[in-house]
Design a protein around this motif. Structure first.
Motif, PDB file in Angstrom:
ATOM      1  N   THR A 117      22.803  44.215  18.535  1.00  0.00           N
ATOM      2  CA  THR A 117      23.147  42.794  18.593  1.00  0.00           C
ATOM      3  C   THR A 117      22.891  42.248  19.991  1.00  0.00           C
ATOM      4  N   PRO A 118      22.189  41.126  20.114  1.00  0.00           N
ATOM      5  CA  PRO A 118      21.937  40.560  21.445  1.00  0.00           C
ATOM      6  C   PRO A 118      23.232  40.088  22.112  1.00  0.00           C
ATOM      7  N   LEU A 119      23.315  40.285  23.424  1.00  0.00           N
ATOM      8  CA  LEU A 119      24.426  39.753  24.211  1.00  0.00           C
ATOM      9  C   LEU A 119      24.112  38.294  24.533  1.00  0.00           C
ATOM     10  N   THR A 120      24.940  37.384  24.084  1.00  0.00           N
ATOM     11  CA  THR A 120      24.749  35.954  24.326  1.00  0.00           C
ATOM     12  C   THR A 120      26.055  35.340  24.809  1.00  0.00           C
ATOM     13  N   GLY A 121      25.977  34.093  25.181  1.00  0.00           N
ATOM     14  CA  GLY A 121      27.184  33.378  25.552  1.00  0.00           C
ATOM     15  C   GLY A 121      28.192  33.368  24.422  1.00  0.00           C
ATOM     16  N   GLN A 122      27.702  33.258  23.175  1.00  0.00           N
ATOM     17  CA  GLN A 122      28.613  33.200  22.035  1.00  0.00           C
ATOM     18  C   GLN A 122      29.291  34.531  21.760  1.00  0.00           C
ATOM     19  N   THR A 123      28.551  35.649  21.885  1.00  0.00           N
ATOM     20  CA  THR A 123      29.198  36.950  21.658  1.00  0.00           C
ATOM     21  C   THR A 123      30.259  37.227  22.719  1.00  0.00           C
ATOM     22  N   VAL A 124      29.996  36.781  23.957  1.00  0.00           N
ATOM     23  CA  VAL A 124      31.005  36.939  25.008  1.00  0.00           C
ATOM     24  C   VAL A 124      32.201  36.039  24.721  1.00  0.00           C
ATOM     25  N   ALA A 125      31.931  34.801  24.287  1.00  0.00           N
ATOM     26  CA  ALA A 125      33.027  33.879  23.955  1.00  0.00           C
ATOM     27  C   ALA A 125      33.894  34.447  22.841  1.00  0.00           C
ATOM     28  N   ASP A 126      33.260  35.014  21.818  1.00  0.00           N
ATOM     29  CA  ASP A 126      34.020  35.606  20.707  1.00  0.00           C
ATOM     30  C   ASP A 126      34.900  36.756  21.197  1.00  0.00           C
ATOM     31  N   ALA A 127      34.356  37.581  22.090  1.00  0.00           N
ATOM     32  CA  ALA A 127      35.116  38.721  22.610  1.00  0.00           C
ATOM     33  C   ALA A 127      36.312  38.250  23.432  1.00  0.00           C
ATOM     34  N   LEU A 128      36.122  37.209  24.230  1.00  0.00           N
ATOM     35  CA  LEU A 128      37.224  36.703  25.050  1.00  0.00           C
ATOM     36  C   LEU A 128      38.272  35.989  24.205  1.00  0.00           C
ATOM     37  N   GLU A 129      37.835  35.309  23.153  1.00  0.00           N
ATOM     38  CA  GLU A 129      38.795  34.681  22.241  1.00  0.00           C
ATOM     39  C   GLU A 129      39.678  35.735  21.596  1.00  0.00           C
ATOM     40  N   LEU A 130      39.068  36.867  21.225  1.00  0.00           N
ATOM     41  CA  LEU A 130      39.847  37.956  20.641  1.00  0.00           C
ATOM     42  C   LEU A 130      40.796  38.547  21.675  1.00  0.00           C
ATOM     43  N   ALA A 131      40.329  38.652  22.913  1.00  0.00           N
ATOM     44  CA  ALA A 131      41.154  39.230  23.984  1.00  0.00           C
ATOM     45  C   ALA A 131      42.381  38.383  24.266  1.00  0.00           C
ATOM     46  N   ARG A 132      42.273  37.056  24.084  1.00  0.00           N
ATOM     47  CA  ARG A 132      43.412  36.177  24.377  1.00  0.00           C
ATOM     48  C   ARG A 132      44.177  35.765  23.118  1.00  0.00           C
ATOM     49  N   SER A 133      43.823  36.369  21.995  1.00  0.00           N
ATOM     50  CA  SER A 133      44.533  36.073  20.753  1.00  0.00           C
ATOM     51  C   SER A 133      45.922  36.693  20.770  1.00  0.00           C
ATOM     52  N   LEU A 166      39.217  32.786  39.183  1.00  0.00           N
ATOM     53  CA  LEU A 166      39.092  33.219  37.790  1.00  0.00           C
ATOM     54  C   LEU A 166      38.244  34.477  37.618  1.00  0.00           C
ATOM     55  N   PRO A 167      37.148  34.675  38.368  1.00  0.00           N
ATOM     56  CA  PRO A 167      36.385  35.919  38.200  1.00  0.00           C
ATOM     57  C   PRO A 167      37.224  37.185  38.374  1.00  0.00           C
ATOM     58  N   CYS A 168      38.290  37.128  39.194  1.00  0.00           N
ATOM     59  CA  CYS A 168      39.165  38.295  39.367  1.00  0.00           C
ATOM     60  C   CYS A 168      39.877  38.678  38.076  1.00  0.00           C
ATOM     61  N   LEU A 169      39.965  37.736  37.142  1.00  0.00           N
ATOM     62  CA  LEU A 169      40.666  37.983  35.892  1.00  0.00           C
ATOM     63  C   LEU A 169      39.720  38.359  34.764  1.00  0.00           C
ATOM     64  N   LEU A 170      38.424  38.377  35.036  1.00  0.00           N
ATOM     65  CA  LEU A 170      37.443  38.551  33.969  1.00  0.00           C
ATOM     66  C   LEU A 170      36.749  39.911  34.004  1.00  0.00           C
ATOM     67  N   ASP A 171      37.480  40.949  34.407  1.00  0.00           N
ATOM     68  CA  ASP A 171      36.983  42.315  34.251  1.00  0.00           C
ATOM     69  C   ASP A 171      37.387  42.849  32.880  1.00  0.00           C
ATOM     70  N   ILE A 172      37.399  41.969  31.902  1.00  0.00           N
ATOM     71  CA  ILE A 172      37.818  42.289  30.535  1.00  0.00           C
ATOM     72  C   ILE A 172      36.643  42.902  29.786  1.00  0.00           C
ATOM     73  N   PRO A 173      36.794  44.076  29.169  1.00  0.00           N
ATOM     74  CA  PRO A 173      35.679  44.704  28.457  1.00  0.00           C
ATOM     75  C   PRO A 173      35.193  43.820  27.302  1.00  0.00           C
ATOM     76  N   ILE A 174      33.883  43.646  27.205  1.00  0.00           N
ATOM     77  CA  ILE A 174      33.290  42.826  26.156  1.00  0.00           C
ATOM     78  C   ILE A 174      32.823  43.741  25.026  1.00  0.00           C
ATOM     79  N   ALA A 175      33.431  43.589  23.871  1.00  0.00           N
ATOM     80  CA  ALA A 175      33.078  44.386  22.689  1.00  0.00           C
ATOM     81  C   ALA A 175      32.586  43.462  21.587  1.00  0.00           C
ATOM     82  N   HIS A 176      31.732  44.000  20.708  1.00  0.00           N
ATOM     83  CA  HIS A 176      31.195  43.214  19.598  1.00  0.00           C
ATOM     84  C   HIS A 176      31.961  43.557  18.320  1.00  0.00           C
ATOM     85  N   GLY A 177      32.802  42.630  17.892  1.00  0.00           N
ATOM     86  CA  GLY A 177      33.567  42.846  16.674  1.00  0.00           C
ATOM     87  C   GLY A 177      35.015  43.204  16.948  1.00  0.00           C
TER      88      GLY A 177
END
Length: 500
Positions: A117-133, A166-177
């Motif tokens: 799966t390509p890494l895009t802005g949307q896949t990162v957005a989806d991963a961060l939305e899940l992280a803050r759910s 904010l970058p200090c808070l974004l060492d959040i692992p990006i996963a697909h799904g």
């Protein structure tokens, strides 16, 4: 008096050793005992533990051993290094609006997850939305995020409260799904074999670093005592642990300890609304009478770093000048007690009874303050009773612990509306300085804002910083060298490891 203190510390250290705390340096420790050293076969592979019945998802899972594997499988927009500075990883570049509310991140192009799966802005957005759910591990950290949007390789994060770091808070692992074993962009891929689970180097990994292990077998365990036994017998090569945690496990055999800096903050809280600690003079005097170095070396067995400031000494925000002004000076407390007519006054220090290191630290603090003329009664309470007493303000002092974010935002502890402000500290200047530090841009503006805040706290002392705990990586003695673990990534600079 110093002879009595030395005797007290010696007895305390022997007591802790009997309870299982193991003294260690911040680099490596636990010297081998040749009489019982295990002779591991030369063919014993480097292996890591896994709890296969628990999720390996880096933002939804909770099992510590499984989360230790995350940096091998996943990467974040940023990595926060050993000095707590953000280093771009999946993010190529970024910009921020003047009011520090709207952040724009450009995602590296041409990258894919391990499933293609390509890494895009949307896949990162989806991963961060899940992280803050609601079920995400990072929902508190990302509480100020108002929205996350994406277009092509552009990610936009809008905040409800300005933050210049904010970058200090974004060492959040990006996963697909959202499954238990999602794909990532990291250097290894999880696979199943007839022998069990295994990590295999991913061909074509974009960072193209020469790593020391082509494959890493994962040793399956189902409960904590199995984990300890597997490490003691050599079936597991490495563990990431908190040796000073409540109910921390003990480990046998010969192993090395590689400590790393964390934001796990230990502090002394004051009741600033009632009792003798309403006085800033008293609070400052009490802080000066605490020997932080002794606490770090004895009750925390050197798995902690003393700090007179509410920021880690490894951070660029730390000020040696401010720390020096707050150095150990027990005579200051004795003088203040005499001037204020408080000599011999008894005060209550609350501590959670479920953590041996904290109880020992509270007792040592009581001894140190007592040596300066203040009588301190230590009350050991269960966690429920401890938090209830803090909520009611039923204390003079309490020994607190919290994990700060990497931008060292102290708002939860010190702002008028802070969720952890049990000291009941309400000060408009403090609120303004906290806001200024949070809003300041990374670099010199952030350092200047931090110094302004620390200078203010140096005069008011609503809490007394004590130390920052270390995390610890354990490896079998002599098997690995050149480890450089950091917070959230014990495999940092894995390409430099040397296998003996």
């Amino acid at each position: 008096m110093r002879r009595l203190l030395s005797l007290f510390l010696a007895v305390l250290l022997l007591t802790l050793s009997a309870c299982g705390a193991q003294p260690a340096s911040s680099a490596s420790s636990s010297a081998p005992d040749a009489s019982n050293q295990e002779d591991l076969p030369e063919t014993t592979p480097f292996s890591l533990p896994v709890f296969p019945d628990f999720s390996l998802h880096p933002t939804l899972g909770a099992n510590r051993a499984n989360l230790t594997l995350s940096p091998l499988l996943y990467e974040g927009l940023f990595l926060v290094d050993e000095t707590f500075q953000p280093v771009p990883v999946l993010c190529e570049r970024y910009s921020v609006s003047e009011d520090k509310l709207v952040w724009t991140f450009i995602i590296r192009s041409g990258l894919t997850f391990s499933d293609g799966t390509p890494l895009t802005g949307q896949t990162v957005a989806d991963a961060l939305e899940l992280a803050r759910s609601e079920q995400g591990r990072y929902r508190t950290r990302l509480a100020d995020v108002a929205s996350i949007t994406a277009e092509d390789n552009t990610l936009t994060i809008t905040l409800s409260r300005p933050n210049g770091s904010l970058p200090c808070l974004l060492d959040i692992p990006i996963a697909h799904g959202s499954g238990d074993r999602p794909s990532g962009t990291g250097p290894y891929v999880l696979s199943s074999t007839d022998e069990g689970l295994m990590l295999t180097q991913r061909p074509g990994w974009w960072q193209n670093k020469d790593l020391p292990f082509e494959t890493i077998p994962l040793y399956s365990v189902s409960k904590s005592d199995e984990l300890t036994y597997a490490f003691d017998t050599g079936n597991i090569s490495l563990l990431d642990v908190d040796l000073m945690a409540t109910n921390a496990m003990g480990y046998g055999g010969n192993y090395q300890t590689w400590d790393y800096a964390t934001t796990d903050f230990i502090y002394l809280g004051f009741n600033t609304a009632s009792g003798i600690c309403r006085s800033a003079q008293v609070r400052l005097a009490i802080s000066s009478a605490i020997d932080r170095q002794a606490i770090a070396q004895t009750t925390y067995a050197s798995h902690a770093v003393p700090s007179a400031l509410p920021v880690h000494p490894e951070s660029s925000l730390y000020s040696q000048d401010s720390a020096q002004r707050l150095s150990y000076d027990p005579d200051m407390l004795a003088q203040q007690l005499e001037e204020l007519g408080l000599a011999g006054r008894e005060i209550r220090l609350l501590v959670n009874s479920e953590n041996e290191a904290k109880v020992s630290a509270a007792q040592l603090i009581a001894y140190q303050l007592g040596s300066a003329g203040l009588t301190v009664k230590v009350e050991q309470l269960s966690y429920e009773d401890f938090t209830a007493a803090l909520s009611k303000g039923d204390f003079d002092l309490y020994l607190g612990e919290t994990v700060l974010t990497a931008d060292f935002d102290l708002s939860p502890l010190l702002s008028s509306s802070g969720s952890l402000n049990y000291s009941r500290w309400k000060n408009t200047e403090t609120d303004a300085l906290l806001s200024a530090m949070r809003t300041a841009s990374l670099g010199e503006p952030k350092r200047q804002a931090a110094q302004a805040l620390f200078s203010h706290l140096e005069q008011q002392m609503p809490i007394a910083p004590l130390l920052f705990k270390n995390g610890s990586v354990l490896t079998k003695w002599g098997r690995l060298t050149q480890l450089n673990p950091i917070r959230n990534n014990v495999f940092y600079q894995l390409e430099n490891w040397i296998i003996q």
